[in-house]
Enzyme design. Sequence first.
Site, short mmCIF file in Angstrom:
data_model
loop_
_atom_site.label_atom_id
_atom_site.label_comp_id
_atom_site.label_asym_id
_atom_site.label_seq_id
_atom_site.Cartn_x
_atom_site.Cartn_y
_atom_site.Cartn_z
N ASP A 68 41.49 39.85 38.21
CA ASP A 68 41.39 39.79 39.62
C ASP A 68 42.04 38.52 40.10
OD1 ASP A 68 39.42 38.20 38.32
OD2 ASP A 68 37.80 39.35 38.96
N ASN A 136 24.15 40.62 38.60
CA ASN A 136 23.98 41.88 39.23
C ASN A 136 24.74 42.64 38.67
OD1 ASN A 136 26.46 41.33 40.13
ND2 ASN A 136 26.00 41.31 42.31
N HIS A 138 28.02 43.05 37.99
CA HIS A 138 29.43 43.27 38.38
C HIS A 138 30.46 43.24 37.13
CE1 HIS A 138 29.74 38.80 39.90
NE2 HIS A 138 30.58 38.82 38.86
N GLU A 143 31.46 45.00 42.72
CA GLU A 143 30.30 44.74 42.86
C GLU A 143 29.48 45.88 42.92
OE1 GLU A 143 28.74 41.68 42.89
OE2 GLU A 143 30.44 40.53 43.29
C1 F6R Z 1 36.34 37.10 35.96
C2 F6R Z 1 35.60 37.93 36.73
C3 F6R Z 1 34.13 38.09 36.98
C4 F6R Z 1 33.30 37.17 35.65
C5 F6R Z 1 31.88 37.27 35.97
C6 F6R Z 1 31.15 36.24 35.01
O1 F6R Z 1 37.71 37.42 36.06
O2 F6R Z 1 36.11 38.89 37.15
O3 F6R Z 1 33.49 39.37 36.90
O4 F6R Z 1 33.69 37.75 34.60
O5 F6R Z 1 31.35 36.94 37.21
O6 F6R Z 1 31.34 35.19 35.30
P1 F6R Z 1 30.90 33.81 34.45
O7 F6R Z 1 31.70 34.09 32.90
O8 F6R Z 1 31.31 32.63 35.19
O9 F6R Z 1 29.38 33.85 33.91
#
Ligand code: F6R
Length: 241
Positions: A68, A136, A138, A143
């Site tokens: 992303d 959550n 995602h 989401e």
């Molecule tokens: C990152 C992404 C997000 C993260 C998720 C966990 O490219 O797409 O889905 O993998 O938010 O984030 P952290 O590792 O910071 O807990």
Amino acid sequence: MFKIIVVDNYDEASSEAFKVMKEEVVGNDKPVLGLATGSTPIGLYKKMQADHKANGTSYKNVVTFNLDEYIGLPKDHDQTYYTFMHENLFDGLDIPESNIHIPVGDSTDVPAECVKYEEAMKEYNIDIQLLGIGANGHIGFNEPGTSFDTLTHIVELKEKTRQDNARFFGSIDDVPTQAITMGISTILKSKKILMVATGENKADAIYGMIKGPISEDCPASALQNHDNVIVIVDKAAASKL
Ligand code: F6R
């Protein structure tokens, strides 16, 4: 199908993830890696850089696709995922810049960029997709409520997400309102998936992903439909399983 590896802590999780990634990098003529940002992969990326430096493991033939990117920031802005990936991984490897794919968030035609990105992945076929998980459930910027049929698409960022990220920007007004993300269907096309999660705040999401109903309420539960998912979790993240 999940292969679950439970470790003691974050450093061990990074080491286990590194083993899986390295196998992919050295075991393939032209490895295609799907990569993630966030805090979780930083330990893994440090180990990849250290291994390249110490052992000369080459990334010359490695092709990468990131999950992303924010929309509307210039590439060299310090908060783009482009900048994050170069600082935390690519600058310490010998990967050619032309092998690196990250959605172009400052494209003048973002819908066309989404189509182009999806087409490029179709051409390469991702061998392994690294994922983190949100509290959550995602994955990427998908989401709860995101259709499992989604390909690379534009998402509106939730107010809560923007507020959480405001500390990295000058003010809330500077936080992007949209992002480009691989869709859930895109992620499921990868031959193998590597999910890494640590900490108690991920325990509910990990439970939902593995044991919960397959439902859009927990985007990661879509991974139950994939036949090769390696899950590396510490005891805290595994505590509800
Ligand atoms: C990152 C992404 C997000 C993260 C998720 C966990 O490219 O797409 O889905 O993998 O938010 O984030 P952290 O590792 O910071 O807990």
